[in-house]
Write a protein that holds these residues in place. Structure first.
Motif, PDB file in Angstrom:
ATOM      1  N   HIS A   5      -0.556  51.915 -26.899  1.00  0.00           N
ATOM      2  CA  HIS A   5      -1.175  51.843 -27.520  1.00  0.00           C
ATOM      3  C   HIS A   5      -1.780  49.827 -27.597  1.00  0.00           C
ATOM      4  CE1 HIS A   5      -0.790  55.656 -29.857  1.00  0.00           C
ATOM      5  NE2 HIS A   5       0.815  54.830 -29.885  1.00  0.00           N
ATOM      6  N   VAL A   6      -1.478  49.156 -27.433  1.00  0.00           N
ATOM      7  CA  VAL A   6      -1.187  47.775 -27.675  1.00  0.00           C
ATOM      8  C   VAL A   6      -1.029  46.994 -26.655  1.00  0.00           C
ATOM      9  CG1 VAL A   6      -1.687  46.198 -29.097  1.00  0.00           C
ATOM     10  CG2 VAL A   6      -1.141  48.047 -30.401  1.00  0.00           C
ATOM     11  N   VAL A   7      -1.522  45.832 -25.790  1.00  0.00           N
ATOM     12  CA  VAL A   7      -1.665  45.083 -25.093  1.00  0.00           C
ATOM     13  C   VAL A   7      -1.575  43.977 -25.431  1.00  0.00           C
ATOM     14  CG1 VAL A   7      -2.212  44.180 -22.970  1.00  0.00           C
ATOM     15  CG2 VAL A   7      -2.684  46.880 -23.216  1.00  0.00           C
ATOM     16  N   MET A   8      -0.676  42.996 -25.623  1.00  0.00           N
ATOM     17  CA  MET A   8      -0.373  41.749 -26.399  1.00  0.00           C
ATOM     18  C   MET A   8       0.263  40.956 -25.312  1.00  0.00           C
ATOM     19  SD  MET A   8       1.940  43.168 -29.786  1.00  0.00           S
ATOM     20  CE  MET A   8       2.293  44.340 -28.257  1.00  0.00           C
ATOM     21  N   GLU A   9      -0.219  39.125 -25.475  1.00  0.00           N
ATOM     22  CA  GLU A   9       0.613  38.195 -24.806  1.00  0.00           C
ATOM     23  C   GLU A   9       2.028  37.847 -25.411  1.00  0.00           C
ATOM     24  OE1 GLU A   9       0.145  33.149 -24.397  1.00  0.00           O
ATOM     25  OE2 GLU A   9      -1.456  34.670 -25.778  1.00  0.00           O
ATOM     26  N   TYR A  10       3.185  37.511 -24.876  1.00  0.00           N
ATOM     27  CA  TYR A  10       4.380  38.338 -24.663  1.00  0.00           C
ATOM     28  C   TYR A  10       3.666  36.566 -25.307  1.00  0.00           C
ATOM     29  CZ  TYR A  10       8.947  37.471 -24.506  1.00  0.00           C
ATOM     30  OH  TYR A  10      10.554  37.660 -24.583  1.00  0.00           O
ATOM     31  N   LEU A  11       5.217  36.091 -26.246  1.00  0.00           N
ATOM     32  CA  LEU A  11       5.410  35.117 -27.045  1.00  0.00           C
ATOM     33  C   LEU A  11       7.096  35.664 -27.255  1.00  0.00           C
ATOM     34  CD1 LEU A  11       2.275  34.840 -30.194  1.00  0.00           C
ATOM     35  CD2 LEU A  11       2.301  34.239 -27.087  1.00  0.00           C
ATOM     36  N   GLY A  12       7.813  36.074 -27.496  1.00  0.00           N
ATOM     37  CA  GLY A  12       9.483  36.061 -27.553  1.00  0.00           C
ATOM     38  C   GLY A  12       9.833  36.990 -27.804  1.00  0.00           C
ATOM     39  N   GLU A  13      10.981  36.936 -28.472  1.00  0.00           N
ATOM     40  CA  GLU A  13      11.898  37.702 -28.620  1.00  0.00           C
ATOM     41  C   GLU A  13      13.271  37.475 -29.071  1.00  0.00           C
ATOM     42  OE1 GLU A  13      14.003  40.179 -25.272  1.00  0.00           O
ATOM     43  OE2 GLU A  13      12.566  39.805 -24.982  1.00  0.00           O
ATOM     44  N   ARG A  64       0.988  38.001 -29.441  1.00  0.00           N
ATOM     45  CA  ARG A  64      -0.804  37.892 -29.556  1.00  0.00           C
ATOM     46  C   ARG A  64      -1.459  39.299 -29.009  1.00  0.00           C
ATOM     47  NH1 ARG A  64      -5.438  35.895 -27.788  1.00  0.00           N
ATOM     48  NH2 ARG A  64      -4.439  34.535 -26.121  1.00  0.00           N
ATOM     49  N   VAL A  65      -2.166  39.983 -29.878  1.00  0.00           N
ATOM     50  CA  VAL A  65      -2.553  41.067 -29.279  1.00  0.00           C
ATOM     51  C   VAL A  65      -4.160  40.563 -28.515  1.00  0.00           C
ATOM     52  CG1 VAL A  65      -4.434  43.163 -30.059  1.00  0.00           C
ATOM     53  CG2 VAL A  65      -2.055  43.086 -31.388  1.00  0.00           C
ATOM     54  N   LEU A  66      -4.295  41.120 -27.646  1.00  0.00           N
ATOM     55  CA  LEU A  66      -4.965  40.769 -26.261  1.00  0.00           C
ATOM     56  C   LEU A  66      -6.328  41.869 -26.811  1.00  0.00           C
ATOM     57  CD1 LEU A  66      -3.491  39.998 -22.647  1.00  0.00           C
ATOM     58  CD2 LEU A  66      -4.186  38.406 -24.801  1.00  0.00           C
ATOM     59  N   PHE A  67      -5.754  43.278 -26.839  1.00  0.00           N
ATOM     60  CA  PHE A  67      -6.820  44.553 -26.969  1.00  0.00           C
ATOM     61  C   PHE A  67      -6.342  45.429 -27.070  1.00  0.00           C
ATOM     62  CE2 PHE A  67      -6.391  43.661 -22.355  1.00  0.00           C
ATOM     63  CZ  PHE A  67      -5.693  45.259 -22.072  1.00  0.00           C
ATOM     64  N   ARG A  68      -6.328  46.482 -27.965  1.00  0.00           N
ATOM     65  CA  ARG A  68      -5.779  47.688 -28.030  1.00  0.00           C
ATOM     66  C   ARG A  68      -6.627  49.212 -26.761  1.00  0.00           C
ATOM     67  NH1 ARG A  68      -5.499  45.637 -33.116  1.00  0.00           N
ATOM     68  NH2 ARG A  68      -3.168  46.243 -34.723  1.00  0.00           N
ATOM     69  N   ARG A 127       1.489  40.157 -33.360  1.00  0.00           N
ATOM     70  CA  ARG A 127       2.376  41.330 -33.571  1.00  0.00           C
ATOM     71  C   ARG A 127       3.917  40.824 -33.154  1.00  0.00           C
ATOM     72  NH1 ARG A 127       0.128  46.098 -35.353  1.00  0.00           N
ATOM     73  NH2 ARG A 127       1.103  48.056 -34.782  1.00  0.00           N
ATOM     74  N   ALA A 128       4.666  42.173 -34.551  1.00  0.00           N
ATOM     75  CA  ALA A 128       6.257  42.598 -33.923  1.00  0.00           C
ATOM     76  C   ALA A 128       6.219  43.514 -33.184  1.00  0.00           C
ATOM     77  CB  ALA A 128       6.832  40.915 -34.903  1.00  0.00           C
ATOM     78  N   VAL A 129       7.208  43.689 -32.926  1.00  0.00           N
ATOM     79  CA  VAL A 129       7.579  45.250 -32.681  1.00  0.00           C
ATOM     80  C   VAL A 129       9.119  44.982 -32.116  1.00  0.00           C
ATOM     81  CG1 VAL A 129       7.540  47.351 -31.035  1.00  0.00           C
ATOM     82  CG2 VAL A 129       5.298  45.762 -31.680  1.00  0.00           C
ATOM     83  N   ALA A 130       9.265  45.986 -33.649  1.00  0.00           N
ATOM     84  CA  ALA A 130      11.340  45.483 -33.591  1.00  0.00           C
ATOM     85  C   ALA A 130      11.906  47.677 -32.684  1.00  0.00           C
ATOM     86  CB  ALA A 130      11.794  45.790 -34.768  1.00  0.00           C
ATOM     87  N   PHE A 155      -5.711  34.468 -38.678  1.00  0.00           N
ATOM     88  CA  PHE A 155      -5.285  35.804 -38.019  1.00  0.00           C
ATOM     89  C   PHE A 155      -3.944  36.596 -39.875  1.00  0.00           C
ATOM     90  CE2 PHE A 155      -2.707  32.403 -39.808  1.00  0.00           C
ATOM     91  CZ  PHE A 155      -1.216  32.975 -39.923  1.00  0.00           C
ATOM     92  N   ALA A 156      -3.919  37.501 -38.640  1.00  0.00           N
ATOM     93  CA  ALA A 156      -3.261  38.484 -38.917  1.00  0.00           C
ATOM     94  C   ALA A 156      -1.707  39.072 -38.595  1.00  0.00           C
ATOM     95  CB  ALA A 156      -4.229  39.728 -39.563  1.00  0.00           C
ATOM     96  N   GLY A 157      -0.706  39.809 -39.470  1.00  0.00           N
ATOM     97  CA  GLY A 157       0.323  39.262 -38.672  1.00  0.00           C
ATOM     98  C   GLY A 157       0.802  41.386 -39.237  1.00  0.00           C
ATOM     99  N   ARG A 158       1.211  41.770 -38.524  1.00  0.00           N
ATOM    100  CA  ARG A 158       1.790  43.355 -38.088  1.00  0.00           C
ATOM    101  C   ARG A 158       2.903  43.320 -37.578  1.00  0.00           C
ATOM    102  NH1 ARG A 158      -1.977  44.053 -42.328  1.00  0.00           N
ATOM    103  NH2 ARG A 158      -4.329  43.728 -41.452  1.00  0.00           N
ATOM    104  N   VAL A 159       3.152  44.323 -38.040  1.00  0.00           N
ATOM    105  CA  VAL A 159       5.394  44.645 -37.753  1.00  0.00           C
ATOM    106  C   VAL A 159       4.771  46.125 -37.869  1.00  0.00           C
ATOM    107  CG1 VAL A 159       7.463  44.624 -38.618  1.00  0.00           C
ATOM    108  CG2 VAL A 159       6.236  42.131 -39.176  1.00  0.00           C
TER     109      VAL A 159
END
Length: 317
Positions: A50-58, A134-138, A122-125, A81-85
């Motif tokens: 669904h979503v491709v992101m630059e990995y920033l951490g975990e 950080r979202v690169l594209f969907r 974007r955070a994914v738990a 910017f917006a923050g999504r979870v």
């Protein structure tokens, strides 16, 4: 570059397996994966992401650990910017989604814009981890819907839907400019998805009506009427084979039985495939024993389509 992928939940392992075509998978949880990818834009070919992101951490799945991660990252941006979870079912993250999103907005320095953000963090738990990127594209899933088989000039019942066809092409690891072959091409659904990502295509089918329909759906592309157990192709010349083997009594075949067809076609696929390359075979019963006589079986997946139909997907080398 290290990327974070928010995956489709429609299959337990195919979305992760598909990622191998764009990079080296480093870590996975339910509906999320981390991979090292040389070129992030290549990930646009994926079907089950669904979503491709630059990995920033975990971090651990808690409000405190997430706040510490954001503080350590100390992100500053001049872009709205917006923050999504996203909390995947089964996540151990107990903090409410809205509270986590507010935390992102408060601990990233920059202008917040929920309606018209230029950037999205974007955070994914999932399970025992919380991933942040950080979202690169969907992935444009609407494009797959637009290529629905019902929209094509020639339609035949029972054809594979575009997202699954693309995923099968990706499992073969074929790259743009290389050539893929489908010896049971039917109306051309698999090869249509391969062509969409810059792959050279070649199809064949024993049924002239299917070949005629294929030519309507993919005008100008290479196709021939041929017996899949004796195709007029030189040894070791193809970069990948991706095909959905026929089944049922209404299928037109030259072989004496389906077992003979499977045995003969797999032997032929082995002959024409370049050494070390992959074939991705879909069947509707278990033919692992036949496949193992000709190939190394790398992966085996099952996908339930409906009560009387389960696809069996073999990735062979």
């Amino acid at each position: 570059m290290k990327l974070l992928f928010e995956l489709s939940g429609e299959h337990p392992d195919l979305p992760v397996a598909e990622l191998e075509c764009v990079g080296r998978v480093l870590d996975t949880r339910a509906q999320v994966a981390v991979a090292e990818c040389p070129d992030p834009q290549i990930a646009g070919r994926l079907a089950l992401t669904h979503v491709v992101m630059e990995y920033l951490g975990e971090c651990e799945p808690s409000m405190e650990a997430f706040a510490a991660l954001l503080a350590d990252l100390a992100i500053t941006t001049t872009k709205p910017f917006a923050g999504r979870v996203k909390k995947v079912q089964g996540s151990r993250m107990e903090a409410p989604q809205l509270d986590l999103e507010r935390l992102i907005g408060s601990l990233i320095t920059g202008p917040v814009s929920l309606r018209r953000p230029v950037e999205e963090y974007r955070a994914v738990a999932s399970e025992d981890r919380c991933y942040f990127g950080r979202v690169l594209f969907r992935i444009d899933r609407g494009g797959f819907d637009f290529r629905n088989p019902m929209r094509r000039p020639f339609f035949h019942p029972g054809v594979m839907m575009p997202r699954m066809a693309r995923a099968l092409v990706n499992l073969s690891l074929i790259q743009p400019g290389e050539r893929v072959f489908d010896p049971f091409c039917g109306t051309g659904g698999i090869l249509l998805e391969a062509r969409e990502i810059g792959i050279r295509i070649l199809g064949s089918d024993f049924d002239p009506a299917m070949v005629a329909g294929y030519r309507q759906n993919l005008p100008g592309s290479d196709v021939m009427i041929a017996d899949a157990t004796a195709v007029p192709i030189c040894d070791h010349t193809l970069d990948a084979v991706v095909t959905d083997l026929p089944y049922g009594q209404s299928v037109r075949i030259r072989a004496e039985s389906m077992d003979d067809l499977y045995e003969g076609s797999l032997a032929e696929i082995r002959r024409i495939l370049r050494p070390g390359r992959r074939a991705v075979i879909v069947t509707h019963r278990d033919i692992t024993d036949i496949a193992a006589r000709h190939f190394t079986v790398l992966q085996a997946h099952e996908q339930r389509v409906h009560k009387s139909l389960t696809r069996r997907i073999l990735v062979l080398s």
